[in-house]
Each structure stands twice: as C-alpha cells, then as structure tokens.
Scaffold this active site. Structure first.
Site, short mmCIF file in Angstrom:
data_model
loop_
_atom_site.label_atom_id
_atom_site.label_comp_id
_atom_site.label_asym_id
_atom_site.label_seq_id
_atom_site.Cartn_x
_atom_site.Cartn_y
_atom_site.Cartn_z
CB CYS A 148 -0.93 -0.04 1.14
SG CYS A 148 -0.29 -0.49 2.83
CG HIS A 240 -0.13 4.43 3.45
ND1 HIS A 240 -0.93 4.49 4.77
CD2 HIS A 240 0.05 3.15 3.29
CE1 HIS A 240 -0.93 3.26 5.04
NE2 HIS A 240 -0.54 2.56 4.11
P1 NAP Z 1 -7.04 -10.65 8.02
O1 NAP Z 1 -8.29 -9.78 8.58
O2 NAP Z 1 -6.67 -11.40 8.92
O3 NAP Z 1 -7.92 -11.78 6.94
C1 NAP Z 1 -7.45 -12.83 6.55
C2 NAP Z 1 -8.31 -13.67 5.84
O4 NAP Z 1 -7.65 -14.88 5.55
C3 NAP Z 1 -9.58 -14.01 6.41
O5 NAP Z 1 -10.75 -14.11 5.68
C4 NAP Z 1 -9.13 -15.50 7.06
O6 NAP Z 1 -10.32 -16.20 7.18
C5 NAP Z 1 -8.43 -16.00 5.94
N1 NAP Z 1 -7.57 -17.13 6.31
C6 NAP Z 1 -6.91 -17.32 7.45
N2 NAP Z 1 -6.35 -18.34 7.55
C7 NAP Z 1 -6.77 -19.24 6.39
C8 NAP Z 1 -6.62 -20.67 6.06
N3 NAP Z 1 -5.95 -21.36 6.72
N4 NAP Z 1 -7.34 -20.82 5.10
C9 NAP Z 1 -8.04 -19.95 4.19
N5 NAP Z 1 -8.11 -18.76 4.62
C10 NAP Z 1 -7.79 -18.12 5.80
O7 NAP Z 1 -6.32 -9.81 7.20
P2 NAP Z 1 -6.00 -8.83 6.31
O8 NAP Z 1 -5.84 -7.44 7.18
O9 NAP Z 1 -7.42 -8.53 5.59
O10 NAP Z 1 -4.97 -8.99 5.29
C11 NAP Z 1 -5.23 -9.90 4.08
C12 NAP Z 1 -4.06 -9.75 3.22
O11 NAP Z 1 -3.90 -8.60 2.48
C13 NAP Z 1 -2.60 -9.93 4.18
O12 NAP Z 1 -1.75 -10.73 3.27
C14 NAP Z 1 -2.07 -8.68 4.22
O13 NAP Z 1 -0.68 -8.70 4.34
C15 NAP Z 1 -2.54 -8.02 3.09
N6 NAP Z 1 -2.83 -6.40 3.17
C16 NAP Z 1 -3.40 -6.13 4.35
C17 NAP Z 1 -3.60 -4.74 4.19
C18 NAP Z 1 -4.59 -4.06 5.16
O14 NAP Z 1 -4.73 -2.86 5.11
N7 NAP Z 1 -4.91 -4.71 6.16
C19 NAP Z 1 -3.20 -3.67 3.17
C20 NAP Z 1 -2.48 -4.17 2.15
C21 NAP Z 1 -2.24 -5.76 2.09
P3 NAP Z 1 -11.05 -16.45 8.44
O15 NAP Z 1 -11.87 -15.35 8.98
O16 NAP Z 1 -12.06 -17.77 8.16
O17 NAP Z 1 -10.05 -16.86 9.39
#
Ligand code: NAP
Length: 349
Positions: A148, A240
């Site tokens: 991001c 950002h």
């Molecule tokens: P998050 O809220 O922790 O969500 C993670 C997702 O992955 C949930 O839907 C979860 O499902 C799923 N998951 C976890 N373990 C799993 C498994 N074993 N099998 C299948 N699905 C699984 O994370 P997030 O903040 O949305 O971030 C997601 C990705 O985007 C990450 O790679 C992060 O680095 C990237 N990212 C995040 C941001 C941000 O602003 N947050 C920005 C840029 C990039 P359950 O609910 O069922 O556990």
C-alpha cells in the site's frame, strides 16, 4: 460487456471486506463466491465475520455461504485477500486448477514470473503470464498488486520515469487502517508516531525497482536506481503520505517535472476502465497539500495526489505524494488490475 462472476479468497478479513465494498455495483464483475478458512466455511457471511467498514454490510453478500478455500465451484476470477501465512499454497492451488488469482497478498509479488502490476505504470508486465503458465504447468495464473505504500510512491514516480531515475529517498507516514483490524493498539498510536513497520522498508525498496523495471522476455529487469525508504505509522485513519527526493540522469528542469505530472495519463484512462480515475496523478497547487483527510478519497480513492514539487539540495527534486491505502493500495488496485486483464482478453481465454 457481459458480467463476469467473481469470488474473494479471504473474504471475511479486513481487505476482503474492502473488496466486497469496492465491488458493489461494479459494471463488469458480479460477486457470487466468498472463501475463507474452515473456521468460517459453512456459515452465511453475516455470521462468519464482524463487519468493520462504514456503510453497513451489503445485503447482496449477507446471506452468501462462505466456502472452504479449495478449488471446486469457485468462479474463474478470484480476488485474494488471504492471510499471508497461508496465501502461497492456496493461491497456487487455485492457479493450478485454472483460476485467475488477482492477489493483494505479498506472497508472490517478487517471484520472477509474476506481474507486480500498476496498470498506469507497467501494463506490459502482464506479458510475464504466458511464461508463468508454461513454467509452472498452470492453466490459471497469479497477478499481484503492490504494497500500500509502494503504490503511492510508484504512482508519484511513474510520470517521471522518462527522466532516468537514479536515486530515491522516501519517507512514509502510513495510516493505521493499513495494519488491518484490530491493528495497532490505541495506546501505541494515539498522539504518537511509530518509526517501524516490519518488512515495509524492504518491500518498498524492492517492489519499486520491479514495478519501474523493464519486461525482458521471461523476467523484469529491475530499475537500477537505488531506493532508500523510511516507514512510519502515524495516527491517521486512511491515506498513506510519502515524501520523495529523487535524482535523474537527464537533469530535467522543474517545469519539465511539473509538466510530466500534469499531462500524465495511461492505458486505463485511454480504455475507460470502470475503476480508472480520470487523472491517475493529480497535482495540487496549494503549499499545504496533499493531506490525507482532504485528499485520500479523490476519485473513489483511486487517484494519487502529489504536491510541493521543489528543488532538493541533495538529490534533484522533492515532492509529496498521497494515496488511499485500502483502496488504491489494496482492493481498488486489484480490481483495476482485473479490469486491465479483461480489456486485454486475458479473462476470456
Ligand atoms: P485478516 O483480516 O486477518 O484476514 C485474513 C483472511 O484470511 C480471513 O478471511 C481469514 O479467514 C483468511 N484465512 C486465514 N487463515 C486461512 C486458512 N488457513 N485458509 C483459508 N483462509 C484463511 O487480514 P487482512 O488485514 O485482511 O489482510 C489480508 C492480506 O492482505 C494479507 O496478506 C495482508 O498482508 C494484505 N494486506 C493488508 C492490508 C490492510 O490494510 N489490512 C493492506 C495491504 C495488504 P477466517 O476469517 O475464516 O479466519
């Protein structure tokens, strides 16, 4: 154009929710499939997660069943917002099974045969895909969008690539929404600055070189410029901000640089892609802009704003850039990637 069914891997997470919100009313893509972990699979969406975004949970997804993240009945085009701890194998399994995985996760970004795409900057990097499919024996494919903060930096630098970028020093002021939910503890961030975000400086340095690099048949030759990034978390909700000092080999004048910002337009604008902002980079004249609260939402959060262009006593010029981290830095970036791919005919084959 015929509507295409799409799905989301990691649909219950924070970025998954941003995908759901961004895809509401999309003219080309209809969201019909949601995947997550086996903790959520088998529940209807409203029972599988807690909705964190403004505007409430859209009715169109509330009663969709969440599926296990295994290839089977998912649509061909999948957006991935999976936890990075599990994204590598799951995204590969879907690509192997013929799905087009447009991923926001970091796992595959730096792999040699995977495009790290910013449609306004490096659309030709999609030419990596046939080699990826051949080398890995995949019917499907994986395409990624940048981190991001990297996307804000590269959108600011994209119009200036023509001047021969040789050195970049950048400092970020990153919003707390970039840390997901619950994110950074309030006791750490309210009235404070945290001068460390794990892995972020390395990502900004390497991803910038790849995005601004050249397609060379089976790989991207990274931009030879040196990049030094300082990354900070600041008490801002969305948006950002990055300050940039940059050196050029061709020594443009300040008005050359300013002109390059002003006239910048690219393939997504020329093709009228649904999520493309009319002007991808907007130069703001005011001495105290861009600011996250006032400027991050411009053009649905899809435009980058720049300002404060001036001479730099160390490198050649310096300026400020700003972008919406969860839109242009996450869900909106991936959706624009998929729109570009569809306009290239890559989703119909
Ligand atoms: P998050 O809220 O922790 O969500 C993670 C997702 O992955 C949930 O839907 C979860 O499902 C799923 N998951 C976890 N373990 C799993 C498994 N074993 N099998 C299948 N699905 C699984 O994370 P997030 O903040 O949305 O971030 C997601 C990705 O985007 C990450 O790679 C992060 O680095 C990237 N990212 C995040 C941001 C941000 O602003 N947050 C920005 C840029 C990039 P359950 O609910 O069922 O556990």
């Amino acid at each position: 154009m015929q509507t295409l069914e799409v799905g989301i891997l990691g649909a219950t997470g924070m970025v998954g929710q941003h995908f759901i919100k961004f895809l509401q009313g999309h003219p080309w893509f209809k969201l019909t499939w949601l995947g997550a972990s086996d903790r959520s699979a088998g529940k209807v969406y409203r029972d599988a997660m807690t909705w964190h975004l403004a505007g409430g949970l859209p009715d169109s997804v509330a009663d969709l069943m969440v599926e296990d993240s295994k290839p089977g009945n998912a649509p061909k085009l999948l957006f991935s917002a999976m936890d990075a701890a599990v994204a590598t194998d799951i995204e590969r399994a879907f690509a192997q099974a013929g799905h087009v995985v447009v991923s926001n996760s970091r796992n595959h970004r730096m792999e040699q045969d995977v495009p790290l795409l910013v449609p306004e900057i490096n659309p030709d990097h999609l030419k990596l895909v046939p080699g990826q499919q051949r080398a890995r024996g995949w019917k499907g494919q994986i395409v990624t969008n940048p981190n991001c903060s990297t996307i804000v930096l590269t959108m600011g630098l994209g119009p200036l690539k023509q001047f021969g970028i040789t050195r970049i020093v950048t400092t970020t002021m990153q919003a707390i929404s970039g840390a997901g939910y619950p994110g950074v503890p309030s006791m750490d961030i309210v009235g404070n600055v945290i001068p460390f975000i794990g892995g972020e400086e390395e990502k900004m340095q390497q991803e910038t070189q790849k995005i601004l690099g050249e397609f060379q048949g089976d790989h991207i030759e990274p931009l030879a410029a040196k990049v030094s990034a300082h990354c900070n978390r600041v008490p801002v909700v969305d948006g950002h901000t990055v300050t940039v000092s940059v050196e050029f080999s061709s020594k443009p004048t300040e008005s050359d640089v300013r002109h390059a910002f002003d006239v910048f337009t690219a393939l997504p604008q020329q093709r009228g892609l649904p999520s493309a902002p009319p002007r991808p980079v907007i130069y703001l004249e005011e001495a105290n802009r861009p600011q996250p609260r006032k400027d991050a939402d411009r053009d649905r959060g899809m435009a980058a704003c720049v300002g404060r262009l001036r001479a730099c006593p160390v490198l050649d010029y310096k300026f400020v850039a700003l972008g919406h981290n969860t839109v242009r830095g996450a869900a909106g970036a991936a959706v624009l990637n998929a729109e570009l791919m569809r306009s290239e005919g890559m989703l119909d084959r």
